[in-house]
Motif scaffolding. Structure first.
Motif, mmCIF file in Angstrom:
data_model
loop_
_atom_site.group_PDB
_atom_site.id
_atom_site.type_symbol
_atom_site.label_atom_id
_atom_site.label_comp_id
_atom_site.label_asym_id
_atom_site.label_seq_id
_atom_site.Cartn_x
_atom_site.Cartn_y
_atom_site.Cartn_z
ATOM 1 N N ALA A 160 0.876 -1.285 -0.093
ATOM 2 C CA ALA A 160 0.061 0.063 0.046
ATOM 3 C C ALA A 160 1.010 1.195 -0.104
ATOM 4 O O ALA A 160 0.832 1.970 0.762
ATOM 5 C CB ALA A 160 -0.663 0.070 1.147
ATOM 6 N N GLY A 161 1.467 1.439 -1.053
ATOM 7 C CA GLY A 161 2.304 2.744 -1.271
ATOM 8 C C GLY A 161 1.651 4.075 -1.495
ATOM 9 O O GLY A 161 0.458 3.989 -1.636
ATOM 10 N N ASP B 134 -8.017 2.931 2.915
ATOM 11 C CA ASP B 134 -9.392 3.645 2.939
ATOM 12 C C ASP B 134 -8.958 4.842 2.168
ATOM 13 O O ASP B 134 -9.887 5.415 1.315
ATOM 14 C CB ASP B 134 -9.759 4.071 4.268
ATOM 15 C CG ASP B 134 -10.443 2.713 5.227
ATOM 16 O OD1 ASP B 134 -10.689 1.873 4.220
ATOM 17 O OD2 ASP B 134 -10.703 2.765 6.091
ATOM 18 N N ALA B 135 -7.895 5.615 2.443
ATOM 19 C CA ALA B 135 -7.483 6.830 2.048
ATOM 20 C C ALA B 135 -7.196 6.844 0.346
ATOM 21 O O ALA B 135 -7.674 7.595 -0.534
ATOM 22 C CB ALA B 135 -6.252 7.796 2.386
ATOM 23 N N ASP C 76 -10.763 6.459 -1.072
ATOM 24 C CA ASP C 76 -11.506 7.589 -0.999
ATOM 25 C C ASP C 76 -10.973 8.729 -2.243
ATOM 26 O O ASP C 76 -11.955 9.269 -2.769
ATOM 27 C CB ASP C 76 -11.359 8.585 0.170
ATOM 28 C CG ASP C 76 -12.161 7.810 1.403
ATOM 29 O OD1 ASP C 76 -13.061 6.843 1.262
ATOM 30 O OD2 ASP C 76 -11.940 7.975 2.430
ATOM 31 N N ALA C 77 -9.682 8.512 -2.368
ATOM 32 C CA ALA C 77 -9.053 9.253 -3.360
ATOM 33 C C ALA C 77 -9.608 9.078 -4.809
ATOM 34 O O ALA C 77 -10.026 9.778 -5.598
ATOM 35 C CB ALA C 77 -7.646 9.276 -3.497
ATOM 36 N N LEU C 78 -9.568 7.748 -5.150
ATOM 37 C CA LEU C 78 -10.106 7.345 -6.344
ATOM 38 C C LEU C 78 -11.584 7.554 -6.545
ATOM 39 O O LEU C 78 -11.999 7.985 -7.486
ATOM 40 C CB LEU C 78 -9.979 5.453 -6.497
ATOM 41 C CG LEU C 78 -8.566 5.090 -6.593
ATOM 42 C CD1 LEU C 78 -8.577 3.556 -6.414
ATOM 43 C CD2 LEU C 78 -8.248 5.396 -8.290
ATOM 44 N N ALA C 79 -12.278 7.502 -5.329
ATOM 45 C CA ALA C 79 -13.912 7.593 -5.646
ATOM 46 C C ALA C 79 -13.698 9.362 -5.917
ATOM 47 O O ALA C 79 -15.044 9.859 -6.532
ATOM 48 C CB ALA C 79 -14.760 7.290 -4.327
ATOM 49 N N GLY C 80 -12.915 10.131 -5.474
ATOM 50 C CA GLY C 80 -13.221 11.645 -5.512
ATOM 51 C C GLY C 80 -12.774 12.032 -6.502
ATOM 52 O O GLY C 80 -12.636 13.485 -6.870
ATOM 53 N N GLY C 81 -11.812 11.348 -7.559
ATOM 54 C CA GLY C 81 -11.008 11.884 -8.779
ATOM 55 C C GLY C 81 -11.609 11.382 -10.041
ATOM 56 O O GLY C 81 -12.915 10.773 -10.061
ATOM 57 N N THR C 82 -10.692 11.505 -10.947
ATOM 58 C CA THR C 82 -11.114 11.068 -12.496
ATOM 59 C C THR C 82 -10.363 9.863 -12.834
ATOM 60 O O THR C 82 -10.435 9.401 -14.167
ATOM 61 C CB THR C 82 -10.961 12.139 -13.268
ATOM 62 O OG1 THR C 82 -9.669 12.643 -13.400
ATOM 63 C CG2 THR C 82 -11.767 13.370 -13.010
ATOM 64 N N THR C 83 -9.654 9.151 -11.862
ATOM 65 C CA THR C 83 -8.684 8.096 -12.293
ATOM 66 C C THR C 83 -9.433 6.934 -12.240
ATOM 67 O O THR C 83 -9.958 6.541 -11.212
ATOM 68 C CB THR C 83 -7.467 8.180 -11.595
ATOM 69 O OG1 THR C 83 -6.744 9.406 -11.507
ATOM 70 C CG2 THR C 83 -6.561 7.158 -11.736
ATOM 71 N N VAL C 84 -9.106 6.118 -13.074
ATOM 72 C CA VAL C 84 -9.945 4.719 -13.324
ATOM 73 C C VAL C 84 -9.185 3.612 -12.543
ATOM 74 O O VAL C 84 -7.661 3.917 -12.675
ATOM 75 C CB VAL C 84 -9.973 3.973 -14.760
ATOM 76 C CG1 VAL C 84 -10.396 2.637 -14.873
ATOM 77 C CG2 VAL C 84 -10.949 5.156 -15.444
#
Ligand code: NIG
Ligand code: FE
Length: 378
Positions: A228-229, A251-252, A255-263
């Motif tokens: 988990a880097g 979890d972070a 959360d980051a993926l859910a809030g961004g545009t990265t697949v």
């Protein structure tokens, strides 16, 4: 010249309005989908192709593959199955074999793999460099890849080659190597993995991605494969099109993926072939993250060219529904490549078609290992 494709028992369009059309037909005009609907309402066309009561899906979009290489690592696979863990160290042996190979040898191997993919329903493939790791060998890899796909990715930052000092190599990758490779590439990628002695930490990965972006390339990241880097959060922060692997997530990260545009591109063939725990696809889907599936076809961590196999793994091992897995292997891959012309079959899309030798698309995961899928040339 228009072509009417008939005899489609089920047509998966991946279009929210059209959905799955049963007893369907489709009209292709000059390589594009011109019409989709029930067969009884189909317009006339210059010629007809009857698929004989089979299912038709958008061709698979394999958004992550390493196909420019020479050599063989079957012995490494055998050792791994006996308990030796994967750490990326074997990449150096492929680098040595690739550097020693002629252009013709690399081209022949590359084209054979692309043909193998096409024969199994893949109509778009992304291809990375990363087994040259000199200015000339990386540029050569990308020139060869460009001959077979527009989706080429500069992965000079795959590992630090054994003969180079780490800081010197980073300067090379972000300087002269990038300059020589950028004209042949659409994307830049980095193996961000602080847990591997061979790959790159978060600061190094940021430097590679920022330099690539300044050279006009889109961003992709090998992220959180072995630990988990920082890779996933870096990918999201920099607006990368895709964070690939996502095997170890906090979890972070989710959360980051859910809030961004990265697949989030999941590569379950890697976990299969390295005997590792699978990524938590359900957690990503529950958070609303866009998930893609790809093969990661490469001589080390996963040497499969079969999207259908990866789809079956996603269903059986990651508990994706068959519908989710098919969407991720087609429309998800298109999203990971930021393409709107592929991965679906609504009017206007490229007519990239795959036929399943079965009456329903569900047979893809239901009949694992059976070669049911082929591309349909119209
Ligand atoms: O995506 N993780 C880094 N690169 C490849 C494997 C390359 C290799 O082992 O040759 C991957 O798994
Ligand atoms: Fe990879």
């Amino acid at each position: 010249m228009t072509t009417l494709v008939t005899g489609i028992a089920e047509l998966v369009t991946n279009d929210p309005g059209l959905g799955v059309v049963t007893d369907a037909a489709l009209v292709v005009d000059d390589g594009r989908v011109a019409w989709v609907g029930p067969a009884r309402g189909a317009p006339d066309a210059d010629r007809r192709v009857d698929v004989g009561g089979r299912a038709v899906i958008p061709g698979f979009v394999d958004s992550h593959a390493h196909l420019v290489f020479a050599g063989d690592r079957a012995a490494e696979f055998e050792a791994r199955m006996a308990g030796v863990p994967y750490d990326g160290g074997g990449i150096a042996s492929t680098v040595a074999a690739t550097r020693a190979a002629s252009d013709d040898d690399l081209r022949t191997r590359l084209r054979a793999l692309v043909a193998e993919m096409r024969a199994q329903g893949t109509t778009t493939v992304e291809i990375k460099s990363g087994y040259g790791l000199t200015v000339d060998d990386e540029a050569r890899s990308l020139r060869l890849a460009r001959e077979v796909t527009p989706e080429t990715t500069f992965l000079g930052a795959h590992v630090v080659p054994p003969e180079r000092d780490r800081a010197d190599y980073l300067a090379l990758v972000t300087g002269p190597m990038l300059a020589a490779c950028a004209p042949h590439a659409r994307w830049v990628d980095v193996f961000c993995e602080p847990a591997s002695a061979h790959a790159f930490d978060g600061d190094e990965a940021r430097a590679v991605l920022e330099a690539g972006r300044a050279a006009g390339l889109g961003l992709r990241v090998h992220a959180n494969q072995l630990s988990a880097g920082p890779g996933v959060r870096l990918a999201v922060e920099l607006g990368a099109a895709s964070a690939d692997h996502c095997t170890h997530l906090t979890d972070a990260d989710v959360d980051a993926l859910a809030g961004g545009t990265t697949v989030a591109t999941l590569l379950p063939g890697v976990e299969f072939s390295t005997r590792s725990p699978y990524p938590d696809a359900r957690r990503l889907l529950a958070a609303g993250v866009t998930v893609a599936l790809a093969t990661d076809c490469n001589p080390g961590s996963c040497f499969t060219s079969s999207m259908a196999f990866c789809l079956a793994l996603a269903v059986r091992e990651m508990r994706m529904t068959p519908a989710e897995a098919l969407w991720s292997a087609t429309a998800g891959g298109a999203a990971a490549l930021r393409r709107t012309d592929i991965g679906h079959l609504a009017p206007g899309a490229r007519a990239d078609l795959a036929v399943i030798d079965a009456p329903s698309w569900r047979h893809l995961a239901y009949r694992p290992g059976v070669p049911l899928v082929r591309t349909l040339e119209v």
